[in-house]
Design a protein around this motif. Structure first.
Motif, PDB file in Angstrom:
ATOM      1  N   UNK A   1      25.358  75.694  26.739  1.00 36.57           N
ATOM      2  CA  UNK A   1      26.542  75.055  27.086  1.00 36.57           C
ATOM      3  C   UNK A   1      26.873  75.690  25.856  1.00 36.57           C
ATOM      4  N   UNK A   2      27.753  76.430  25.909  1.00 33.27           N
ATOM      5  CA  UNK A   2      28.548  76.796  25.088  1.00 33.27           C
ATOM      6  C   UNK A   2      30.531  75.887  24.526  1.00 33.27           C
ATOM      7  N   UNK A   3      30.347  76.360  23.094  1.00 32.78           N
ATOM      8  CA  UNK A   3      32.062  75.123  22.724  1.00 32.78           C
ATOM      9  C   UNK A   3      33.032  75.808  23.484  1.00 32.78           C
TER      10      UNK A   3
ATOM     11  N   UNK B   1      24.590  80.403  32.331  1.00 32.48           N
ATOM     12  CA  UNK B   1      23.712  80.573  34.153  1.00 32.48           C
ATOM     13  C   UNK B   1      23.804  81.625  34.325  1.00 32.48           C
ATOM     14  N   UNK B   2      22.122  81.638  32.743  1.00 38.89           N
ATOM     15  CA  UNK B   2      21.689  83.610  33.579  1.00 38.89           C
ATOM     16  C   UNK B   2      20.320  84.052  33.783  1.00 38.89           C
TER      17      UNK B   2
ATOM     18  N   UNK C   1      18.629  88.010  27.034  1.00 36.57           N
ATOM     19  CA  UNK C   1      17.478  87.624  26.444  1.00 36.57           C
ATOM     20  C   UNK C   1      16.631  87.304  27.247  1.00 36.57           C
ATOM     21  N   UNK C   2      17.539  87.137  28.607  1.00 33.30           N
ATOM     22  CA  UNK C   2      16.687  86.848  29.157  1.00 33.30           C
ATOM     23  C   UNK C   2      15.902  88.373  30.442  1.00 33.30           C
TER      24      UNK C   2
ATOM     25  N   UNK D   1      28.518  86.235  23.793  1.00 34.13           N
ATOM     26  CA  UNK D   1      27.546  85.335  24.681  1.00 34.13           C
ATOM     27  C   UNK D   1      26.737  85.647  25.644  1.00 34.13           C
ATOM     28  N   UNK D   2      27.599  85.590  26.763  1.00 37.43           N
ATOM     29  CA  UNK D   2      26.688  86.093  27.960  1.00 37.43           C
ATOM     30  C   UNK D   2      25.650  87.412  28.299  1.00 37.43           C
TER      31      UNK D   2
END
Length: 136
Positions: free
Chosen positions: A30-32, A5-6, A50-51, A43-44
């Motif tokens: 959802x992350x693998x 969640x970001x 992006x947000x 990824x974080x």
């Protein structure tokens, strides 16, 4: 499976004095499973970027469409936010006078342009404390 969640929120001054607009974006991914620590950190960082960039872009678009210059970052008040002890004491004084937190928050919103007593700066919180002490 991992969930990420970001979210990012930004408040800027509005057209009316002592008011603000708030812009927020939030995303859940959802992350693998099986990501390495460095892959997870990447990824974080990418998701948060992006947000944040989305909020900034929406903010720029919103202010441009309103014909206003892009908001400037306002400096923090010289005295900073009220301390927890100040806010606690103000709450105690208000409670002794049967003033609810909701009533107190409406008052500070009207008088000081902040959403709650927890957003008061030291000077304005001290001013309210003095008023409640004098009313005793």
């Amino acid at each position: 499976m991992l969930r990420l969640n970001a979210s990012f929120q930004k408040k800027v001054p509005a057209e009316v004095e002592f008011s603000s607009k708030s812009f927020m974006a939030s995303v859940e991914l959802e992350l693998p499973a099986g990501l390495t620590e460095s892959e997870l950190k990447e990824k974080i960082a990418n998701t948060f970027r992006l947000v944040r960039d989305s909020v900034e872009a929406e903010l720029a678009k919103n202010t441009a469409s309103a014909g206003q210059p892009e908001p400037q970052h306002l400096p923090a008040p010289a005295e900073g936010k009220a301390s927890n002890r100040q806010v606690g004491y103000l709450l105690d004084l208000a409670k002794a006078r049967n003033v609810t937190l909701m009533q107190l928050n409406v008052d500070v919103k009207t008088r000081f342009g902040v959403d709650s007593i927890y957003d008061l700066d030291r000077k304005n919180c001290s001013r309210l404390i003095d008023e409640y002490q004098r009313a005793a």
